[in-house]
Design a protein around this motif. Structure first.
Motif, mmCIF file in Angstrom:
data_model
loop_
_atom_site.group_PDB
_atom_site.id
_atom_site.type_symbol
_atom_site.label_atom_id
_atom_site.label_comp_id
_atom_site.label_asym_id
_atom_site.label_seq_id
_atom_site.Cartn_x
_atom_site.Cartn_y
_atom_site.Cartn_z
ATOM 1 N N MET A 1 36.084 35.738 51.841
ATOM 2 C CA MET A 1 36.180 34.875 50.558
ATOM 3 C C MET A 1 36.473 35.689 49.258
ATOM 4 S SD MET A 1 34.184 31.701 49.157
ATOM 5 C CE MET A 1 32.355 31.945 49.320
ATOM 6 N N ILE A 2 36.999 35.668 48.394
ATOM 7 C CA ILE A 2 37.046 36.199 46.972
ATOM 8 C C ILE A 2 36.776 35.212 45.983
ATOM 9 C CG2 ILE A 2 39.424 36.033 46.516
ATOM 10 C CD1 ILE A 2 39.137 39.023 45.891
ATOM 11 N N GLU A 311 39.392 33.565 53.795
ATOM 12 C CA GLU A 311 39.765 34.374 55.087
ATOM 13 C C GLU A 311 40.019 33.647 56.346
ATOM 14 O OE1 GLU A 311 37.104 35.134 53.458
ATOM 15 O OE2 GLU A 311 35.457 35.860 54.757
ATOM 16 N N HIS A 342 42.679 41.664 50.482
ATOM 17 C CA HIS A 342 41.411 41.443 50.589
ATOM 18 C C HIS A 342 41.190 40.390 51.816
ATOM 19 C CE1 HIS A 342 37.139 40.507 48.984
ATOM 20 N NE2 HIS A 342 37.109 39.547 49.574
ATOM 21 N N GLU A 343 41.863 39.389 51.696
ATOM 22 C CA GLU A 343 41.745 38.493 52.703
ATOM 23 C C GLU A 343 42.273 38.863 53.999
ATOM 24 O OE1 GLU A 343 39.793 35.909 52.123
ATOM 25 O OE2 GLU A 343 40.151 36.332 49.725
ATOM 26 N N HIS A 346 39.686 41.199 55.865
ATOM 27 C CA HIS A 346 38.771 40.407 56.414
ATOM 28 C C HIS A 346 39.259 39.946 57.929
ATOM 29 C CE1 HIS A 346 35.686 39.486 53.614
ATOM 30 N NE2 HIS A 346 36.291 39.020 52.599
ATOM 31 N N GLU A 365 32.010 41.455 52.632
ATOM 32 C CA GLU A 365 32.710 41.373 51.071
ATOM 33 C C GLU A 365 32.786 42.814 50.463
ATOM 34 O OE1 GLU A 365 34.099 38.972 50.384
ATOM 35 O OE2 GLU A 365 33.354 37.436 51.699
ATOM 36 N N ALA A 368 35.740 44.226 52.296
ATOM 37 C CA ALA A 368 37.191 43.491 51.841
ATOM 38 C C ALA A 368 37.465 44.248 50.465
ATOM 39 C CB ALA A 368 37.086 42.311 51.959
ATOM 40 N N TYR A 428 29.960 41.794 45.997
ATOM 41 C CA TYR A 428 31.384 42.342 46.156
ATOM 42 C C TYR A 428 31.376 43.711 45.365
ATOM 43 C CZ TYR A 428 32.978 37.525 47.294
ATOM 44 O OH TYR A 428 33.289 36.576 47.983
HETATM 45 ZN ZN LIG Z 1 35.994 38.199 50.872
#
Ligand SMILES: [Zn+2]
Length: 900
Positions: A1-2, A311, A342-343, A346, A365, A368, A428
């Motif tokens: 996830m972001i 993701e 980023h996704e 993942h 996290e 990613a 993160y």
């Molecule tokens: Zn993420």
């Protein structure tokens, strides 16, 4: 996830960055202890929301393997959906204890084992099946169920587009909401295959991890069938449906689709999306030495989304605020490229190989976060990835790591509530930053090889930190135990400082000093470089760099002896280290003289930030910082430095609203900020990113009648500033500003705009513009909605109101409502929605005096039962207050000295 970090905001951190995702984390360090076989000690599962690690471990010992067949019925108009799931379950041994199946907030119509109905035992959190009903090692468990569609963005969310009445759905599950779609074992280490079929209206498309194998007509409905998926954890399973607009492409044989609501489609730039997507695939596949492990790659823009993106295997969701209704700045395009990467990272790291439990969330996290930036740096059009990383991720991490709520990157996570709380600046930002260091420490190729070997060895399985470190260590031929202890199991930010002596313009001695805060006394080993700067032909040039290894309190750098004496020495050149920089007095002096003569933009960026840090740390009086920036900032044209300065000026403006200071002086400083920003806005090239940056800053700091009048004229088209074109979202910024100061026809401004712009984004903006009004009735209305009428609103609407309700100049209105606001805390705390809790926590404004802050202290002391998330948010508020109070004291001392 972001997560959806707006910006790394020191003073307003809770409101601005961490609003969505903060909670307390125990500062326990060291390796999590293994729990002894708990078969005898955990006879029943407590009937409470969430899932504990202890229970998940027990269930892992019960269930050897599971696959799901899920059928769902979706429609446009109902409040809830129905479904049937069959879990083909193989047990590790004959069960002695009941089996529970996670299912939050639904209705269970029947439960059958191998086709025979058994009594339904359901408590709103999970279904219980007594061991006697499961006598064998294999059973097919079937549940018929219903569940309301979600309004808060988690589970299966339903959205009706106000623009055209079309209905869209999507799922969002991490960490523990997949069980709001269907009953199952919702823990990452019970990976499963999923076979899905869905009945939906005929004009919808249905999206999941696999592409459909066939679609059958059923009158006004369609029945979608999906083949059995690969094996993965349920939090990355997905089911999205609706009349989404689709664009298609392919990347190296991987079918790509991009989807968005029809009303938003005209604003989507599919070329950018597909270009960034292909570039990331082109980088990741060879880097990992593993082809994309799933069969297709869909990216879906969805409304009301709580995070930035998620993701899900093969069907990634993105917050549709990534769609701009005007021209994006390069920074915004880069942010998009970054979240896409980023996704995608993942899909390997998180989806193919998944953490065993949420204590290793950071592995997902941090990785990613780092890989997305690496991918951009190595294979994209963007040339200043690491400057951008410094400006965003790194500042977020530094800020989070100095707070009392900081925690070790790796820490025990007792339950899924705590897991939710860990989507923060440490997980993160700091995690990503220390991974950025690792290739410097191990060697780039050794790092890559270790990562690749790790992914190959554990594909489709679960892993732990030790697996990851083990593979890195082997690839690099290094023992990473000490590194792991220093960086992963200990919290806190070190400060580094260089001091040097010169004779005859040459260095005769150079020493590096490292310190640690007393709460977190660890001194660390880190590799970075020193940057030496000197004035040459009227500009400050980098004359040398020198790699160094910080280790312990004092490091003597013999290699520096004989180098030309620097005018500025930066002890973390290139931002390799994870450390706060204290500049030596010579460098400080020269920086203030020559800031605009320094050639490389990255070093200017870091120096501008260090100036702000000095103010935030209550070393440099706020007014001095402001006047320095206003005198020197106009010449700064590097876009990242401009972004940084504009942002920090916004914070400075906010502090001034509350710092105790004579009103005349406050007005003078605030007006000076406003004038400066207005001038920059006028003087920036038309349509440039600088102009857009200053526009946004203007909507933060404008407050005088003159500025508000300009804002209104811009809105009405009577004034154009430097050729700036307003897109619909910029127009809403101006309307919110007008409402924030009740300027002129502020109410009509909202009405007029809603006539022209009836999108959901407009409706959310209208809520923000109404809630921000400094009127008791506006606050009353939205506090009522937050405390008593929550069921009438979507979370996205409540969030909009909460975010904008108390800007720093409205502390008085907060105080008149504070009793009620604090009283509602316990009510909110009792809700099973971490998203709601973080939304509510964001109404607390900046507090710059002891009296206001005391209420938070008392609440923390009294209410022992507050959830980790709320405790963390309040502690963060207290910290921000402390900073602001300290800044006020320094400012007061400074003014006294001046008067003398
Ligand atoms: Zn993420």
């Amino acid at each position: 996830m972001i997560h959806k970090s707006k910006l790394a905001a020191p003073g307003l951190a809770v409101t601005l960055i961490c609003g969505a995702i903060l909670a307390a984390c125990s500062q326990v360090s060291g390796t999590p202890k293994s729990v002894p076989d708990a078969a005898a000690t955990i006879p029943t599962r407590a009937a409470i929301p969430g899932l504990s690690e202890k229970y998940a471990k027990l269930r892992k010992r019960q269930v050897a393997q599971v696959d799901y067949q899920l059928s769902a019925n979706l429609d446009r108009n109902s409040d809830s959906f129905s479904g049937t799931v069959t879990a083909d379950t193989t047990f590790q041994h004959t069960l002695q204890q009941p089996l529970t199946i996670d299912f939050a907030g639904g209705t269970v119509e029947s439960v059958a084992v191998d086709g025979r109905d058994i009594p339904v035992e359901y408590n709103d959190h999970f279904i219980t099946i007594a061991a006697q009903h499961l006598p064998n090692l294999q059973h097919a468990i079937t549940v018929h169920f219903q569940h309301p569609y979600s309004k808060n963005g988690s589970g299966l969310h339903r959205f009706e587009d106000p623009k055209d009445g079309k209905v869209y759905m999507y799922t969002d599950f991490e960490p523990y909401d997949a069980n709001r779609l269907f009953p199952h074992f919702d823990q990452p280490n019970l990976k499963a295959h999923y076979t899905l079929d869905v009945i939906a209206p005929k004009d919808w498309i249905v999206i999941s991890a696999e592409r459909e194998s066939r679609v059958e007509k059923k009158g006004e409905l369609r029945h979608w069938f999906f083949p059995q998926s690969q094996k993965f954890s349920s939090y990355i399973f997905s089911l999205h449906a609706g009349p989404y607009h689709i664009w298609e492409d392919e990347a190296d044989g991987i079918p790509l689709r991009l989807m968005a609501r029809q009303s938003l489609a005209q604003y989507v730039k599919p070329d950018d999306w597909f270009t960034f997507t292909k570039q990331s695939f082109a980088f990741f596949q060879p880097y990992f030495e593993i082809d994309y492990p799933f069969k297709k790659y869909d990216q879906i823009l969805v409304p009301d989304f709580n995070a930035g993106a998620m993701e899900n295997v093969g069907s990634v969701t993105f917050n549709d605020s990534y769609v701009s209704r005007g021209e994006k700045t390069q920074a915004q395009r880069m942010r998009l490229a970054n979240v896409i990467a980023h996704e995608m990272a993942h899909q390997w790291f998180g989806d193919l190989v998944t953490m065993n439990w949420w204590d290793d969330l950071w592995l997902n996290e941090s990785f990613a976060t780092y890989m997305a930036n690496l991918s951009l740096a190595e294979n994209s059009e963007f040339t200043n990835t690491w400057e951008n990383f410094y400006l965003g991720t790194k500042q977020w991490a530094y800020n989070a790591d100095q707070r009392p709520t900081t925690h070790a990157i790796q820490l025990p996570v007792k339950n899924t509530d705590e897991a939710f709380a860990n989507f923060d600046g440490i997980t993160y930002g700091k995690g990503g930053s220390i991974l950025k260091q690792l290739p410097y420490y191990l060697g780039k190729e050794a790092f890559r090889k270790g990562v690749s070997n790790y992914l190959k060895a554990l594909s489709y399985r679960n892993s732990t930190l030790d697996d990851f470190m083990g593979h890195l260590g082997v690839a690099a031929g290094m023992d990473l135990d000490q590194w792991q202890q220093q960086w992963l199991y200990k919290a806190g930010l070190n400060t580094i400082e260089a001091s040097f002596q010169c004779q005859k313009d040459q260095i005769t001695g150079l020493t590096l000093k490292q310190t640690a805060p007393k709460e977190y006394p660890t001194l660390r080993t880190q590799r970075t470089q020193l940057g030496f700067y000197r004035m040459e032909s009227e500009s400050m040039k980098q004359v040398a760099t020198l790699p160094v290894l910080y280790s312990g309190a004092i490091t003597k750098v013999k290699e520096a002896v004989g180098l030309p004496c620097p005018e500025i020495l930066y002890p973390n050149e290139g931002d390799w280290a994870f450390a706060k920089v204290n500049l030596d007095p010579v460098s400080v002096e020269n920086m203030s003289k020559y800031i605009n003569d320094i050639e490389p933009p990255f070093i200017r960026l870091m120096l501008w930030q260090s100036l702000f840090d000095s103010t935030y740390d209550a070393k440099l009086p706020l007014d001095k910082y402001i006047s320095f920036l206003l005198s020197n900032g106009a010449a700064e044209q590097d876009i990242n430095a401009v972004r940084l300065n504009a942002r920090n000026l916004g914070f400075a403006y906010g502090y001034l609203n509350q710092i105790p200071i004579e009103n005349v002086r406050r007005d003078e400083l605030q007006l000076a900020i406003e004038n400066f920003v207005w001038t920059q806005l006028q003087q920036s090239p038309a349509g440039s990113d600088r102009q857009k940056t200053w526009f946004r800053a203007f909507t933060d700091v404008a407050h005088s009648t003159r500025a508000l009048s300009h804002a209104r004229q811009m809105l009405l088209g009577e004034l154009t500033v430097g050729g700036l074109k307003l897109d619909p979202d910029m127009r809403w910024d101006l309307i919110t500003l007008q409402n924030r100061y009740l300027y002129s026809d502020y109410e009509q401004a909202i009405e007029r705009e809603l006539q022209a712009d009836n999108s959901d984004r407009a409706k959310l903006n209208a809520i923000a513009a109404e809630a921000v009004r400094p009127l008791p009735e506006s606050k009353q209305k939205w506090l009522d909605n937050l405390s008593m009428h929550r069921d009438k609103f979507k979370l996205s609407e409540l969030r909009e109101a909460a975010y904008s309700m108390f800007p720093s100049e409205q502390i008085g209105l907060f105080n008149t409502n504070s009793e009620r606001i604090f009283a509602t805390l316990s009510q909110i705390n009792a809700e099973d929605s971490p998203e709601l809790i973080s939304t509510y926590a964001s109404i607390f404004p900046l507090m710059c005096n002891q009296k206001d802050a005391q209420k938070i202290k008392d609440t923390l002391a009294e209410k022992q039962q507050l959830k980790p998330m709320l405790v963390k948010a309040l502690k963060n508020h207290l910290y921000s207050s402390g900073r602001c109070i300290a800044m006020g004291e320094v400012l007061a001392q400074n003014s006294i000295q001046i008067r003398k």
